[in-house]
Design a protein around this motif. Structure first.
Motif, PDB file in Angstrom:
ATOM      1  N   ILE A 390       0.854  -1.191   0.000  1.00 39.95           N
ATOM      2  CA  ILE A 390       0.000   0.000   0.000  1.00 39.95           C
ATOM      3  C   ILE A 390       0.889   1.239   0.000  1.00 39.95           C
ATOM      4  O   ILE A 390       1.778   1.384   0.849  1.00 39.95           O
ATOM      5  N   THR A 415      -3.652   4.426  -2.425  1.00 40.55           N
ATOM      6  CA  THR A 415      -4.855   4.967  -1.785  1.00 40.55           C
ATOM      7  C   THR A 415      -5.023   6.456  -2.027  1.00 40.55           C
ATOM      8  O   THR A 415      -5.958   7.067  -1.501  1.00 40.55           O
ATOM      9  N   ALA A 422      -4.700   4.916   4.784  1.00 41.07           N
ATOM     10  CA  ALA A 422      -3.821   3.816   4.371  1.00 41.07           C
ATOM     11  C   ALA A 422      -3.480   2.913   5.550  1.00 41.07           C
ATOM     12  O   ALA A 422      -3.480   1.680   5.422  1.00 41.07           O
ATOM     13  N   PRO A 436      -0.452  -6.836   5.027  1.00 43.57           N
ATOM     14  CA  PRO A 436      -0.269  -5.525   4.411  1.00 43.57           C
ATOM     15  C   PRO A 436       1.106  -4.930   4.690  1.00 43.57           C
ATOM     16  O   PRO A 436       1.652  -5.083   5.790  1.00 43.57           O
ATOM     17  N   VAL A 438       2.727  -1.127   4.321  1.00 45.37           N
ATOM     18  CA  VAL A 438       2.452   0.279   4.025  1.00 45.37           C
ATOM     19  C   VAL A 438       3.780   1.006   3.901  1.00 45.37           C
ATOM     20  O   VAL A 438       4.615   0.945   4.812  1.00 45.37           O
TER      21      VAL A 438
END
Length: 729
Positions: A390, A415, A422, A436, A438
């Protein structure tokens, strides 16, 4: 110009906007090109000292001024670099703003404010763009210390409407004595996707009163535009502003559309219509990002910062482009040019332009280690459907390349400029059993502080955070990462790892992203501080690690990593590590992930270097050995979440001093925890209570101070640390 649909370019089209001035010079009537020269009064820009000078120009001189500004921006981009693309698109709008409004009584707030170069030129700072000797006089963002025409120091995004609401509120409460006239928020270039922008729109409609929101719609963000609002915006453009749903009307706001976003006369007319308006209004202007870039030109053969005179082969100064022929909303700019090859329209490369002097230089740490991380994750996508990368709008600068994104497909999510969302989104993925990752810049993560505490850490969400540009750097005051350790390492339940080599970095990433349910996987979120310049430089030159030569002590490590991973000097390319990281193998001995590593055992002094400061620890130890015959203990703590009490206790014997080095804020940072440990665990035998010296940054904002100068300021040099150590003996 682009047609109303935004999907073509026809120089025969005419700009159509209600109230456009009759008989004034249009953009396509601009005379042949000029290249402004600083100090040459024959050019209009050299004579602009304030907005009053813009107002004094004849109507038919405005387009000529725009042309000179555009030529100046293009030359400046080659020599200095910067956010050239967004400013090229805002030339006419900024000239029109200062033609119509009366800054600083009329308050203009530029969102992100990387769109403010033209504003600076028109408010007495043109020489900082015309004269290479003066390029360093201004920052890339608005700053009230530079000019009374700048309202705020702004380097992040989405806040202009909220700030403008505050200015307007005080004006309306205080009445005519407030000294504030019109209040104008300039938002766009992707910043409308930020959640706080919608909070501002919501408040503006409720508050009422004079508030003008200029939405610069260039169909771009930093990378592409992502989010459900961009379809309705595309339909607004295609319909000339009449389509529904209209998200601005939905908030209860008045709305005007200007297709002619690069026609200074049309914009002057549009702004005159809303000047002194008695209620909030959105003026939606359709601009071309990078207007004036030559889409055919490449600069690969440029080797110096000396730009050739800018010439335009178009009478408008804005080149026809087919880079807007995308279905709407679009999710890729369909080009992968470098930062040296920007062009008009939907081109990620036009967001930030590197100067020509950087051509051919190796990747900076962000791109180098970012590519490395993506190369390690990509082979896992096929077997791990829940593994998702992400990025809140900043992929390219962090090594998340165009090619990687295309290959990753649904495993990559942009995003938009939404750091808070996010992180919360990642927590949701983790709760569902996904993995995930980030990734963005340290200073941008500050915008998600609450989500780090609540959605991520309080919920023990298995989120991996890649923290880029953490620590000291020569960045401007809005992009400093000097506070990241203070922020992340003090969040309950989060683990912050600070690797000092590519090998450790990949091992940390594999551990943090171990699939849910894996043996020895972390129980909660993990933040990995991506190594910075000092680490990458040392990996490329092992002589900068004089104690270990880059050959670090044994630690948990994947047997499937290639030999080059542990190479002392070569570093790791994305191609080298693709497909080689074995998550299972990485877990051997993972219980010791938080143990500190002692790379040299000595006496008298123990030097603990955190992250980017670790090479300084080895260099200081080498100086102590060479100059004073002292063999110091050298320690790489590898993480800053907890203290290794076993190591700290072992230092009581034979060490009069413990020295901590960190390239971040000292107050509230990591080194003070070591000091507190010995203070809180004082023993009766005074000889076994080592004296602790902490080295790190002061609690201050710094603005474009070179890293070497910052290190000198904070005592983070071999000479200064050595002198402090020996002075205490």
């Amino acid at each position: 110009m682009r047609s109303a649909s935004g999907n073509g370019f026809d120089s025969s089209d005419s700009f159509a906007v209600s109230g456009a001035a009759e008989g004034t010079t249009r953009l396509h009537d601009i005379p042949p090109s000029i290249t402004p020269s600083h100090g040459d009064d024959s050019h209009l820009l050299s004579r602009i000292a304030s907005p009053a000078d813009v107002k004094a120009l004849a109507p038919n001189e405005l387009a000529e001024l725009c042309r000179e500004i555009r030529a100046t921006l293009l030359a400046y981009g080659h020599q200095h670099g910067g956010h050239i693309g967004s400013n090229l698109g805002m030339v006419e709008a900024t000239v029109a703003l200062h033609r119509v409004f009366d800054s600083p009584r009329d308050r203009i707030v530029f969102d992100v404010s990387h769109q403010s170069y033209v504003h600076k030129m028109l408010t007495g700072r043109a020489a900082a763009y015309l004269d290479p000797d003066r390029f360093s006089e201004v920052t890339g963002f608005t700053n009230p210390d530079e000019s009374k025409h700048d309202q705020f120091v702004l380097g992040h995004t989405g806040t202009s409407i909220s700030l403008a609401c505050g200015l307007a509120k005080t004006r309306d409460m205080e009445g005519p004595n407030s000294g504030i006239g019109n209040v104008i928020a300039v938002i766009g270039d992707g910043s409308l996707s930020s959640g706080v922008a919608f909070e501002g729109l919501n408040n503006a409609a409720e508050q009422g009163g004079n508030l003008i929101i200029v939405f610069n719609d260039n169909e771009m963000s930093i990378a592409g535009d992502f989010g459900g609002m961009y379809g309705p915006l595309a339909r607004l453009r295609a319909s000339g502003g009449t389509a529904q749903p209209n998200l601005f009307n939905a908030f209860g706001l008045d709305y005007r559309y200007v297709e002619a976003g690069n026609d200074v006369s049309a914009l002057v007319a549009a702004f005159e219509e809303v000047r002194d308006i008695d209620h909030p209004v959105v003026v939606h202007i359709h601009t071309l990002k990078g207007a004036g870039y030559d889409g055919e030109e490449t600069h690969a053969d440029r080797q110096t910062a000396s730009a050739s005179p800018v010439s335009f082969d178009s009478p408008t100064g804005v080149h026809p482009t087919d880079n807007v022929n995308h279905s709407e909303p679009w999710h890729s700019d369909h080009c992968n040019l470098s930062d040296h090859e920007p062009h008009e329209g939907q081109c990620e490369a036009s967001h930030w332009q590197n100067p020509d002097a950087t051509i051919g230089k190796p990747d900076d740490p962000r791109k180098h280690y970012g590519k490395m991380a993506m190369a390690a994750l990509e082979p896992r996508f096929a077997a791990e459907p829940g593994l998702v990368v992400i990025s809140p709008a900043t992929p390219g600068s962090n090594g998340i390349t165009h090619e990687f994104r295309e290959r990753a497909g649904a495993h990559y999510v942009d995003t938009g400029i939404t750091e808070s969302h996010a992180v919360a989104y990642a927590a949701g993925i983790a709760r569902a059993g996904g993995t995930p990752v980030v990734a963005t810049t340290a200073s941008f993560f500050q915008r998600a502080y609450d989500q780090f505490f609540q959605e991520m850490s309080l919920n023990r969400s298995r989120v991996t955070v890649l923290d880029f540009l953490g620590g000291l750097s020569g960045s401007d005051n809005t992009h400093s990462g000097a506070y990241d350790v203070t922020m992340f390492s003090n969040i309950p339940g989060a683990t912050m790892l600070v690797p000092t080599s590519a090998r450790d970095y990949l091992a940390d990433l594999a551990w943090a992203t171990a699939p849910a349910g894996s043996a020895d996987a972390p129980a909660g979120p993990v933040v990995i501080r991506v190594p910075g310049e000092a680490i990458l430089t040392a990996e490329r030159d092992a002589t900068l690690l004089p104690v270990t030569g880059g050959q670090i002590a044994d630690r948990p490590q994947s047997t499937s990593l290639p030999v080059s991973v542990s190479s002392a000097s070569g570093g790791i390319s994305a191609a080298t590590v693709r497909g080689t990281v074995s998550v299972t193998a990485q877990h051997a001995g993972v219980r010791h992930m938080l143990d500190w590593r002692v790379n040299q055992t000595g006496s008298h002094a123990a030097i603990i270097g955190l992250g980017n400061a670790y090479p300084l620890a080895e260099q200081t130890a080498a100086a102590l050995s060479a100059d004073y015959g002292i063999t110091a203990t050298v320690i790489d703590p590898r993480q800053c979440t907890s203290l290794d009490s076993d190591v700290l206790e072992s230092l009581r014997d034979g060490h009069q001093q413990v020295i901590t080095l960190e390239d971040g804020q000292l107050e509230g940072g990591w080194g003070e925890k070591v000091t507190a440990y010995y203070a809180n665990h004082h023993v009766s035998d005074g000889s076994r209570n080592p004296h602790v010296l902490n080295f790190g940054a002061a609690k201050e904002f710094t603005d474009r101070v070179p890293l070497g100068e910052l290190n000198e300021r904070y005592g983070l040099t071999v000479e200064q640390v050595t002198e402090a150590i020996t002075r205490c003996f």
